[in-house]
Design a protein around this motif. Structure first.
Motif, PDB file in Angstrom:
ATOM      1  N   ASP A 235      31.829  31.299  22.729  1.00  0.00           N
ATOM      2  CA  ASP A 235      31.572  30.180  21.818  1.00  0.00           C
ATOM      3  C   ASP A 235      32.146  28.889  22.389  1.00  0.00           C
ATOM      4  N   ALA A 236      33.343  28.978  22.966  1.00  0.00           N
ATOM      5  CA  ALA A 236      33.955  27.793  23.561  1.00  0.00           C
ATOM      6  C   ALA A 236      33.123  27.269  24.734  1.00  0.00           C
ATOM      7  N   PHE A 237      32.558  28.180  25.521  1.00  0.00           N
ATOM      8  CA  PHE A 237      31.718  27.788  26.655  1.00  0.00           C
ATOM      9  C   PHE A 237      30.321  27.346  26.218  1.00  0.00           C
ATOM     10  N   GLY A 238      29.998  27.559  24.947  1.00  0.00           N
ATOM     11  CA  GLY A 238      28.662  27.221  24.479  1.00  0.00           C
ATOM     12  C   GLY A 238      27.613  28.189  24.978  1.00  0.00           C
ATOM     13  N   ILE A 239      28.000  29.429  25.214  1.00  0.00           N
ATOM     14  CA  ILE A 239      27.073  30.453  25.703  1.00  0.00           C
ATOM     15  C   ILE A 239      26.587  31.288  24.530  1.00  0.00           C
ATOM     16  N   SER A 240      25.285  31.369  24.364  1.00  0.00           N
ATOM     17  CA  SER A 240      24.688  32.201  23.326  1.00  0.00           C
ATOM     18  C   SER A 240      24.406  33.571  23.919  1.00  0.00           C
ATOM     19  N   GLY A 241      24.778  34.614  23.197  1.00  0.00           N
ATOM     20  CA  GLY A 241      24.626  35.936  23.779  1.00  0.00           C
ATOM     21  C   GLY A 241      24.370  37.012  22.770  1.00  0.00           C
ATOM     22  N   GLY A 242      24.356  38.230  23.274  1.00  0.00           N
ATOM     23  CA  GLY A 242      24.081  39.400  22.464  1.00  0.00           C
ATOM     24  C   GLY A 242      23.118  40.308  23.183  1.00  0.00           C
ATOM     25  N   ALA A 243      22.584  41.256  22.436  1.00  0.00           N
ATOM     26  CA  ALA A 243      21.725  42.267  23.031  1.00  0.00           C
ATOM     27  C   ALA A 243      20.360  41.730  23.409  1.00  0.00           C
ATOM     28  N   GLY A 244      19.871  40.714  22.715  1.00  0.00           N
ATOM     29  CA  GLY A 244      18.556  40.164  23.018  1.00  0.00           C
ATOM     30  C   GLY A 244      17.446  41.004  22.418  1.00  0.00           C
ATOM     31  N   SER A 245      16.319  40.362  22.155  1.00  0.00           N
ATOM     32  CA  SER A 245      15.199  41.067  21.535  1.00  0.00           C
ATOM     33  C   SER A 245      13.872  40.632  22.124  1.00  0.00           C
ATOM     34  N   GLY A 246      13.887  39.986  23.267  1.00  0.00           N
ATOM     35  CA  GLY A 246      12.636  39.530  23.863  1.00  0.00           C
ATOM     36  C   GLY A 246      12.856  38.275  24.677  1.00  0.00           C
ATOM     37  N   MET A 247      11.790  37.763  25.279  1.00  0.00           N
ATOM     38  CA  MET A 247      11.890  36.615  26.162  1.00  0.00           C
ATOM     39  C   MET A 247      12.218  35.327  25.428  1.00  0.00           C
ATOM     40  N   ASP A 248      11.913  35.239  24.143  1.00  0.00           N
ATOM     41  CA  ASP A 248      11.964  33.943  23.477  1.00  0.00           C
ATOM     42  C   ASP A 248      13.114  33.779  22.505  1.00  0.00           C
ATOM     43  N   ASP A 249      14.066  34.726  22.468  1.00  0.00           N
ATOM     44  CA  ASP A 249      15.174  34.549  21.542  1.00  0.00           C
ATOM     45  C   ASP A 249      16.225  33.636  22.156  1.00  0.00           C
ATOM     46  N   HIS A 250      17.385  33.546  21.520  1.00  0.00           N
ATOM     47  CA  HIS A 250      18.378  32.551  21.890  1.00  0.00           C
ATOM     48  C   HIS A 250      19.503  33.115  22.757  1.00  0.00           C
ATOM     49  N   VAL A 251      19.252  34.162  23.502  1.00  0.00           N
ATOM     50  CA  VAL A 251      20.261  34.723  24.397  1.00  0.00           C
ATOM     51  C   VAL A 251      20.137  34.046  25.761  1.00  0.00           C
ATOM     52  N   ASP A 252      21.232  33.452  26.217  1.00  0.00           N
ATOM     53  CA  ASP A 252      21.209  32.674  27.458  1.00  0.00           C
ATOM     54  C   ASP A 252      21.153  33.567  28.697  1.00  0.00           C
ATOM     55  N   HIS A 253      20.574  33.012  29.761  1.00  0.00           N
ATOM     56  CA  HIS A 253      20.641  33.635  31.075  1.00  0.00           C
ATOM     57  C   HIS A 253      21.896  33.128  31.776  1.00  0.00           C
ATOM     58  N   VAL A 254      22.704  34.049  32.289  1.00  0.00           N
ATOM     59  CA  VAL A 254      23.964  33.719  32.943  1.00  0.00           C
ATOM     60  C   VAL A 254      23.862  34.107  34.411  1.00  0.00           C
ATOM     61  N   ILE A 255      24.110  33.159  35.301  1.00  0.00           N
ATOM     62  CA  ILE A 255      24.150  33.429  36.746  1.00  0.00           C
ATOM     63  C   ILE A 255      25.584  33.222  37.226  1.00  0.00           C
ATOM     64  N   ILE A 256      26.159  34.271  37.773  1.00  0.00           N
ATOM     65  CA  ILE A 256      27.553  34.252  38.207  1.00  0.00           C
ATOM     66  C   ILE A 256      27.604  34.015  39.713  1.00  0.00           C
ATOM     67  N   TYR A 257      28.492  33.126  40.120  1.00  0.00           N
ATOM     68  CA  TYR A 257      28.605  32.793  41.538  1.00  0.00           C
ATOM     69  C   TYR A 257      30.075  32.598  41.897  1.00  0.00           C
ATOM     70  N   ALA A 258      30.337  32.382  43.185  1.00  0.00           N
ATOM     71  CA  ALA A 258      31.709  32.146  43.642  1.00  0.00           C
ATOM     72  C   ALA A 258      31.679  31.370  44.945  1.00  0.00           C
ATOM     73  N   LYS A 259      32.836  30.910  45.344  1.00  0.00           N
ATOM     74  CA  LYS A 259      32.976  30.224  46.620  1.00  0.00           C
ATOM     75  C   LYS A 259      33.277  31.237  47.721  1.00  0.00           C
ATOM     76  N   ARG A 260      33.081  30.807  48.964  1.00  0.00           N
ATOM     77  CA  ARG A 260      33.411  31.681  50.089  1.00  0.00           C
ATOM     78  C   ARG A 260      34.880  32.085  50.029  1.00  0.00           C
ATOM     79  N   GLY A 261      35.127  33.328  50.311  1.00  0.00           N
ATOM     80  CA  GLY A 261      36.493  33.847  50.244  1.00  0.00           C
ATOM     81  C   GLY A 261      36.774  34.591  48.960  1.00  0.00           C
TER      82      GLY A 261
END
Length: 468
Positions: A201-227
């Motif tokens: 909630d603090a990050f403003g990320i909407s989530g949960g189990a999801g129910s299809g392509m058009d609901d309000h569950v965000d796509h999260v892409i996780i990344y990092a720096k070298r090392g």
């Protein structure tokens, strides 16, 4: 009006139709194309659509829509001509170019949505793309011999667009916040469901189990720096806390790789900035819990965790992390092995009710000791030798398990994964998921305490120590 489609295939094709009408109803199958036979077949192509009611940069994937003109009817495979996430939905591993592509699409969608809602408070679309920086370092920098500070590096930049920084040591069941849950003071233990939901909630990320392509569950892409090597742990955190696994992705490559391949970044510093300057990166009402772009989890906990009036908006019913086990479960597996004997361990000799323990540590397995029956599969072998943020191809992963007599495709075979402190173990879990193992809470679990708990001097657990 005129509609022009430019399809990116092995050959560039430009088609300019006569006056047409747009039929947005999806078709179950691809209809024959009433055009020249020189037009090649295509599936999931990138299209630039010039139309007053559509965005300019949209990704076209599965399903189909039909374009009608006075002389022809053309059906084109699409999932959702207006959804930039259709290409990545359900894909755990994303290449750098896939991430750049969907980021650019989302940027354009965001601008279009803001323009359409210029006089509204609704500036952010209901479904978002969120980049999460999961950089975390377990060893000093090989050049400076000093530990890097990932949160400070996030603040100073560069960062991926509108990224959040997730600290696995902060969003955790620490002894400071949960003395009864973690009396031994073990590091980065999985958080409770409520703490994770508050953080989202603090990050403003909407989530949960999801129910299809058009609901309000965000796509999260996780990344990092070298090392930084351990973003599979951040991926596992989202999945085990109830985020739709079809919308949690790992970028295969580093932030530096992204920059080298032409991706856009935020290169300004957050130090000295007002929280909330990066619009859309902080949940409504949570601005005061951020210190120059970094979430203060301790402050969030003390103000909100035990306040019943504060209801979380992140949609997940998970209260305890899924696919996690404790020391007693591991002890039961070790004792069963000791009773049955070594002959039950190898290959086809494994019985269905026996539990395999996989230890993903590196040199610590031999240097510090291990559990009886533990099979050594170093996390570093699961990653590419050229880029440790890239997982090896499926065939190479499969071979690593087969060489150790582990049948990951047998759902009756119970597997517990352990490592040093519950971090690198997620490489093993991820590899089995990519190979297609049927995961359940009964057959595949991570020992959260790992050797950090099992190997303590005050723990009377069976151990095999290295011989000198």
């Amino acid at each position: 009006f005129l509609i022009t489609l430019s399809f990116v295939t092995k050959r560039c094709l430009a088609l300019t139709a006569a006056p047409v009408t747009y039929n947005a109803k999806p078709q179950a199958v691809l209809s024959p194309m009433s055009v020249s036979r020189s037009v090649p077949p295509f599936r999931g192509v990138l299209a630039y659509v010039s139309h007053p009611f559509l965005l300019h940069h949209r990704y076209i994937a599965r399903n189909s829509v039909t374009l009608h003109s006075s002389s022809s009817s053309i059906s084109i495979d699409v999932d959702d001509i207006s959804n930039p996430f259709s290409k990545i939905h359900g894909k755990t591993l994303l290449s750098i170019q896939e991430c750049i592509s969907v980021s650019n699409f989302y940027r354009d969608s965001l601008q279009k949505h803001a323009n359409d809602n210029e006089n509204s408070q609704n500036k952010i679309p209901p479904q978002k793309l969120v980049f999460v920086d999961g950089s975390w370092y377990h060893r000093p920098d090989p050049i400076t011999n000093l530990f890097r500070n990932p949160s400070l590096e996030f603040q100073t930049g560069p960062r991926l667009p509108n990224a959040r920084y997730l600290d696995m040591d902060a969003i955790a069941s620490s002894q400071e916040l949960f003395p009864e849950r973690n009396p031994k003071g073990l590091m980065h233990m999985m958080p409770t469901g409520r703490l994770f939901r508050l953080a989202m909630d603090a990050f403003g990320i909407s989530g949960g189990a999801g129910s299809g392509m058009d609901d309000h569950v965000d796509h999260v892409i996780i990344y990092a720096k070298r090392g930084a090597l351990f973003i599979p742990r951040i991926w596992f955190s989202f999945v085990s806390m109830g985020h739709d696994p079809d919308r949690v992705h790992l970028m295969q490559g580093s932030l530096e790789d992204w920059i080298e391949e032409g991706g856009e970044v935020e290169d300004f510093s957050l130090l000295g900035s007002e929280d909330g300057e990066r619009e859309g990166t902080v949940g409504y009402g949570f601005e005061r819990f951020f210190d120059q772009g970094i979430l203060n989890v301790t402050r969030l906990f003390h103000e909100y965790y035990h306040t019943e009036e504060v209801q979380t908006r992140y949609r997940s019913s998970v209260e305890e992390a899924l696919n996690i086990c404790g020391k007693q479960d591991v002890l039961n597996a070790v004792n069963a092995f000791l009773e049955q004997g070594e002959s039950k361990r190898n290959g086809d000799g494994l019985v269905d009710d026996n539990t395999i323990i996989i230890d993903t540590r590196g040199s610590g397995y031999k240097r510090k000791g291990h559990m009886p029956s533990a099979i050594h599969l170093p996390y570093s072998q699961l990653a590419s030798a050229d880029n440790p943020l890239v997982l090896r191809p499926k065939e190479e992963l499969r071979k690593l398990f087969i060489e150790r007599g582990i049948d990951v495709m047998n759902p009756k075979q119970k597997i517990i994964l352990s490592c040093g402190s519950g971090v690198s173990v997620c490489h093993g879990y991820l590899a089995m998921k990519i190979l297609g193992r049927e995961m359940t809470e009964e057959n595949t679990r991570i020992y959260d305490g790992s050797w950090m708990e099992w190997g303590r001097d005050d723990e009377d657990n069976p151990k095999i120590f290295p011989t000198i």
